[in-house]
Design a protein around this motif. Structure first.
Motif, PDB file in Angstrom:
ATOM      1  N   ARG A   3       9.094  56.234  76.866  1.00 41.20           N
ATOM      2  CA  ARG A   3       8.506  57.175  75.912  1.00 41.20           C
ATOM      3  C   ARG A   3       8.382  56.545  74.537  1.00 41.20           C
ATOM      4  O   ARG A   3       7.372  56.712  73.847  1.00 41.20           O
ATOM      5  CB  ARG A   3       9.350  58.449  75.844  1.00 41.20           C
ATOM      6  CG  ARG A   3       8.879  59.418  74.770  1.00 41.20           C
ATOM      7  CD  ARG A   3       9.686  60.692  74.761  1.00 41.20           C
ATOM      8  NE  ARG A   3       9.344  61.526  75.894  1.00 41.20           N
ATOM      9  CZ  ARG A   3       9.929  62.693  76.163  1.00 41.20           C
ATOM     10  NH1 ARG A   3      10.900  63.134  75.380  1.00 41.20           N
ATOM     11  NH2 ARG A   3       9.556  63.407  77.206  1.00 41.20           N
ATOM     12  N   THR A   4       9.411  55.803  74.121  1.00 40.51           N
ATOM     13  CA  THR A   4       9.360  55.144  72.807  1.00 40.51           C
ATOM     14  C   THR A   4       8.226  54.123  72.767  1.00 40.51           C
ATOM     15  O   THR A   4       7.449  54.077  71.812  1.00 40.51           O
ATOM     16  CB  THR A   4      10.701  54.455  72.512  1.00 40.51           C
ATOM     17  OG1 THR A   4      11.741  55.441  72.525  1.00 40.51           O
ATOM     18  CG2 THR A   4      10.663  53.772  71.162  1.00 40.51           C
ATOM     19  N   SER A   7       4.917  56.014  72.677  1.00 40.78           N
ATOM     20  CA  SER A   7       4.670  56.698  71.408  1.00 40.78           C
ATOM     21  C   SER A   7       4.370  55.720  70.282  1.00 40.78           C
ATOM     22  O   SER A   7       3.414  55.900  69.521  1.00 40.78           O
ATOM     23  CB  SER A   7       5.882  57.562  71.042  1.00 40.78           C
ATOM     24  OG  SER A   7       6.122  58.547  72.013  1.00 40.78           O
ATOM     25  N   TRP A 313       3.718  64.281  69.871  1.00 42.40           N
ATOM     26  CA  TRP A 313       4.733  63.513  69.138  1.00 42.40           C
ATOM     27  C   TRP A 313       5.162  64.271  67.883  1.00 42.40           C
ATOM     28  O   TRP A 313       6.359  64.334  67.572  1.00 42.40           O
ATOM     29  CB  TRP A 313       4.172  62.149  68.748  1.00 42.40           C
ATOM     30  CG  TRP A 313       5.115  61.371  67.877  1.00 42.40           C
ATOM     31  CD1 TRP A 313       6.139  60.577  68.272  1.00 42.40           C
ATOM     32  CD2 TRP A 313       5.133  61.354  66.436  1.00 42.40           C
ATOM     33  NE1 TRP A 313       6.791  60.058  67.184  1.00 42.40           N
ATOM     34  CE2 TRP A 313       6.204  60.509  66.039  1.00 42.40           C
ATOM     35  CE3 TRP A 313       4.354  61.959  65.453  1.00 42.40           C
ATOM     36  CZ2 TRP A 313       6.504  60.285  64.712  1.00 42.40           C
ATOM     37  CZ3 TRP A 313       4.660  61.728  64.123  1.00 42.40           C
ATOM     38  CH2 TRP A 313       5.718  60.893  63.758  1.00 42.40           C
ATOM     39  N   TRP A 314       4.203  64.852  67.167  1.00 45.53           N
ATOM     40  CA  TRP A 314       4.527  65.535  65.915  1.00 45.53           C
ATOM     41  C   TRP A 314       5.428  66.742  66.170  1.00 45.53           C
ATOM     42  O   TRP A 314       6.399  66.970  65.447  1.00 45.53           O
ATOM     43  CB  TRP A 314       3.251  65.962  65.209  1.00 45.53           C
ATOM     44  CG  TRP A 314       3.491  66.725  63.941  1.00 45.53           C
ATOM     45  CD1 TRP A 314       3.228  68.036  63.690  1.00 45.53           C
ATOM     46  CD2 TRP A 314       4.061  66.210  62.725  1.00 45.53           C
ATOM     47  NE1 TRP A 314       3.597  68.375  62.423  1.00 45.53           N
ATOM     48  CE2 TRP A 314       4.110  67.282  61.800  1.00 45.53           C
ATOM     49  CE3 TRP A 314       4.537  64.962  62.339  1.00 45.53           C
ATOM     50  CZ2 TRP A 314       4.605  67.120  60.520  1.00 45.53           C
ATOM     51  CZ3 TRP A 314       5.030  64.803  61.052  1.00 45.53           C
ATOM     52  CH2 TRP A 314       5.055  65.870  60.165  1.00 45.53           C
ATOM     53  N   ARG A 316       7.451  67.153  68.703  1.00 50.60           N
ATOM     54  CA  ARG A 316       8.767  66.646  69.087  1.00 50.60           C
ATOM     55  C   ARG A 316       9.526  66.128  67.869  1.00 50.60           C
ATOM     56  O   ARG A 316      10.732  66.345  67.733  1.00 50.60           O
ATOM     57  CB  ARG A 316       8.602  65.538  70.135  1.00 50.60           C
ATOM     58  CG  ARG A 316       9.908  65.073  70.749  1.00 50.60           C
ATOM     59  CD  ARG A 316       9.683  63.949  71.753  1.00 50.60           C
ATOM     60  NE  ARG A 316       8.891  64.415  72.884  1.00 50.60           N
ATOM     61  CZ  ARG A 316       7.740  63.885  73.247  1.00 50.60           C
ATOM     62  NH1 ARG A 316       7.238  62.865  72.570  1.00 50.60           N
ATOM     63  NH2 ARG A 316       7.091  64.357  74.270  1.00 50.60           N
ATOM     64  N   PHE A 317       8.812  65.447  66.974  1.00 48.59           N
ATOM     65  CA  PHE A 317       9.430  64.908  65.764  1.00 48.59           C
ATOM     66  C   PHE A 317       9.946  66.042  64.869  1.00 48.59           C
ATOM     67  O   PHE A 317      11.055  65.974  64.346  1.00 48.59           O
ATOM     68  CB  PHE A 317       8.403  64.056  65.007  1.00 48.59           C
ATOM     69  CG  PHE A 317       8.896  63.519  63.695  1.00 48.59           C
ATOM     70  CD1 PHE A 317       9.718  62.416  63.651  1.00 48.59           C
ATOM     71  CD2 PHE A 317       8.535  64.129  62.501  1.00 48.59           C
ATOM     72  CE1 PHE A 317      10.181  61.911  62.441  1.00 48.59           C
ATOM     73  CE2 PHE A 317       8.982  63.647  61.290  1.00 48.59           C
ATOM     74  CZ  PHE A 317       9.808  62.533  61.264  1.00 48.59           C
TER      75      PHE A 317
END
Length: 737
Positions: A3-4, A7, A313-314, A316-317
């Protein structure tokens, strides 16, 4: 790790890969237009010498004849001081028209190859192609892991609408995008000679004998070569009597004496030449235009990937709690892993993190899914898993058990579970985690401890035990992290069930007129409500409490209201508050997606089973059945005269065929029964629907759900089927309370 990688690569290269994808999609049309505009070269039909003779008779000063990868023959020539080019018929050599690619096509081609930046741009474009390889492969591996392996790749994709779009389109286009990006990367490497393209170069040392030149049609070396094998024929310069023909074919490069017609030198292509031509064809579609169109169509999905991926991503962030001084993975001594669905467990993790840091520890606090990261200096691990539903893992711990299998480390560990004792599988996921660690030989720092209903007192006592085990003075004071909420106003209510001692209300809420969203916002969006679907969860925090209570949604945000069906529970703080709420009264709420409890895509029948207030999301699924998919609803109540919930709406759905069949069971009337009894009566019909791929969705109380499972097992077993298999395939899903 995947995932990292996915992303970081996506965020870093998003704009670049979008530019390359869209420009490639535009260029994918060119092979089709060339194929339609020019006749194909037929093998064994025309000699190069014969065609060149016809062209030379029409154009006295020919520069070269090129057969493009798509098969078009293009002649470049000089007419006095001006240069020109034309497409010719391979059968007759007659001119078919000028060859003049549009300025737009040239610009898009240069944009795609070099970003309009020359050689530097070519290098950047190559990096963009490599980034797309990484994104496609990491995305495919993540999707495979999420669905349960390659054999499950066609299973319905679950998650939020954004996640379903991102993964669903990825599943359709991954092969085409991987092919485009791999071939593009190879061609970029070949451009900078990092991999061979296998092409031979003409020798510069050989010269012709000079003297009068043979007519090109009489050159024996050209007469021996078929036009279908031509790549390029460069004519000798008229002012240099020793200049030669340079002939490039699929086999190599020849220099031919213009006076004698003999081959002076021949440089064969290396083995990689054919491979490079094959790669070029795959990437551009030149010579294989249907593939080119398919790749171009797939490339148009890349902007959608970029947009949905960035939003995922946003979100989740934004949802990830922040810990001041959170140690790096490389330096941390104590690792705190958190598994939380609604976010409340992070408040306890923050208190633990702060207390350990104050005691001089280097602490790293991350979701449980980060178990796969290397922690070279870690001396211990503290795991705080909450339990979701029937003992399952919360979202932030969904991959924990699978990643645990691949670890070499064995750290002293303590597991602190969070749950609610009113559920039979109290802290069920914590039990599973603890058993998995024991089975793999992890030393126990403390025995498994369970926290009921986020008790701060129990948490403090566990902190004292942990302090003794670590030789530290720990004073844990924590309350559950309160989720961010928004206010809603009650705009409609319908009450049932008072006569049968089961008061139940259908409550509809809307955004208040004085909310931070103005009238213009509510005009554009459904009452300013956040995104949700039937079956998702609304958390409501009643006055005087910090602990949310959860209810399944019967509406979607596009309905303009948030609708729930609530039975008043004896002594229930939140249900009493909701039942006492007058029109205009307000609640503090937040949305928690529940993508696992949702109809899968397709036309297979849906069997919806519920009792009491569990009918809410089932009505929501039926209400939005615009396609007329077969839906069979089984529902149980007490008395049709007092608690037949949604009776009028269900009658309308039957009339317009959004609902195929409705089977009810009322327990407080003569001859009545329970919903599982109706299932048993329809056993043969249910079995037939299950064999046709039906999905079963169950919502309601735990006792009802247990009875339903037993009944279904009895129906399935004689046919050699079992409920466990249906659950594994996502064809039996329950939301039970």
């Amino acid at each position: 790790m995947l995932r990292t990688l996915h992303s970081v690569t996506g965020l870093a290269a998003a704009i670049l890969v979008v530019v390359l994808a869209l420009s490639g999609a535009i260029l994918s049309v060119n092979p089709v237009s060339e194929w339609m505009a020019a006749p194909a070269v037929r093998s064994g039909h025309t000699e190069i010498a014969a065609l060149a003779d016809v062209v030379a008779a029409r154009r006295p000063e020919v520069d070269k004849i090129v057969r493009t990868a798509s098969g078009t023959l293009v002649v470049s020539y000089f007419d006095g001081t001006s240069a020109g080019s034309e497409v010719v018929d391979p059968e007759t050599g007659a001119a078919l028209g000028p060859h003049a690619p549009s300025g737009f096509t040239r610009m898009v081609t240069n944009l795609h190859r070099s970003l309009l930046l020359g050689q530097t741009g070519r290098a950047v474009a190559g990096l963009g192609a490599a980034a797309m390889v990484i994104l496609t492969m990491s995305g495919a591996l993540m999707l495979m892991a999420r669905l349960g392996g390659w054999r499950a790749i066609l299973r319905p994709v679950r998650g939020t609408p954004m996640q379903r779009w991102h993964a669903g389109i990825g599943r359709l286009t991954m092969v085409a995008l991987l092919l485009s990006s791999l071939t593009g990367t190879y061609m970029a490497l070949a451009t900078f000679e990092l991999v061979p393209d296998g092409s031979a170069q003409a020798s510069k040392s050989s010269e012709g004998v000079g003297g009068p030149r043979l007519p090109v049609g009489k050159v024996a070396a050209l007469a021996a070569v078929d036009l279908a094998d031509l790549r390029e024929l460069a004519f000798p310069y008229a002012g240099d009597p020793t200049d030669t023909y340079t002939l490039t074919t699929s086999r190599g490069v020849s220099q031919i004496d213009a006076a004698t017609g003999e081959v002076l030198t021949f440089e064969a292509h290396a083995a990689g030449s054919r491979f490079y031509e094959f790669v070029y064809m795959l990437h551009t579609g030149q010579g294989l235009w249907p593939l080119g169109l398919l790749l171009g169509l797939s490339a148009t999905a890349v902007p959608l990937f970029a947009a949905t991926g960035a939003l995922i991503w946003w979100r989740r962030f934004k949802a990830m709690p922040r810990f001041p001084g959170n140690a790096s993975a490389a330096s941390a001594e104590t690792i705190i892993l958190v598994g939380s669905e609604g976010g409340s467990t992070w408040g306890f993790a923050a208190a633990l993190h702060q207390s350990l840091t104050a005691a001089g520890q280097r602490v790293r606090t991350v979701p449980m899914n980060a178990i796969g990261s290397p922690y070279p200096k870690a001396a211990r691990m503290l795991i705080l898993p909450a339990t979701y539903g029937e003992g399952t893992a919360p979202a932030s711990a969904s991959a924990f058990l699978a990643r645990l299998d691949g670890l070499d480390m064995r750290l002293p560990v303590a597991v602190l579970g969070f749950g609610d004792r009113q559920f039979p599988r109290f802290c069920g996921f914590a039990d599973t985690v603890s058993a998995a660690l024991d089975a793999r030989g992890w030393p126990s720092l403390l025995s498994l401890c369970r926290i009921d209903r986020q008790s701060a007192q129990e948490f403090a006592r566990w902190g004292e035990d942990l302090g003794v085990a670590l030789g530290l003075d720990l004073n844990l004071k924590a309350v559950a992290a309160r989720p961010k909420t928004f206010s809603l106003e009650l705009v409609r209510r319908v009450d049932y069930g008072a006569e049968v001692q089961a008061p139940t209300a259908i409550l509809s809420f809307a955004m208040p007129a004085d909310s931070r969203h103005g009238a213009w916002w509510r005009t554009l969006f459904p009452a300013g409500l956040p995104q949700f679907e039937p079956g998702d969860i609304v958390g409501i925090i009643p006055p005087g409490s910090d602990r949310p209570r959860y209810y399944s949604l019967a509406s979607a945000n596009r309905d303009g209201v948030l609708e729930i069906c609530v039975r008043k529970q004896p002594g229930g703080h939140c249900s009493t508050f909701l039942h006492d709420l007058d029109l205009g009264g307000r609640i503090e709420s937040f949305i928690r997606p529940n993508p696992a409890f949702r109809p899968s895509a397709g036309k297979a029948p849906l069997v919806l089973i519920g009792a009491g207030a569990g009918i809410g999301p089932l009505v929501g699924f039926t209400r939005h059945n615009e396609t007329g998919r077969p839906i069979h609803l089984y529902w149980g109540g007490r008395n049709p005269a007092s608690d037949f919930l949604y009776r009028e709406e269900l009658t309308e759905c039957l009339a317009d065929q959004r609902l195929t069949a409705l089977r009810t069971a009322f327990s407080r009337v003569p001859g009545g029964g329970y919903v599982q009894g109706r299932l048993a009566e329809d056993g043969a019909e249910l079995l037939d629907m299950i064999r046709k791929g039906a999905q079963i969705l169950v919502c309601g109380g735990r006792d009802m759900a247990v009875g339903v499972e037993r009944t279904l097992e009895a129906i399935l077993k004689p046919a050699g089927l079992d409920l466990a298999r249906l659950k594994e395939e996502g064809r039996y899903v329950a939301d039970v309370y």
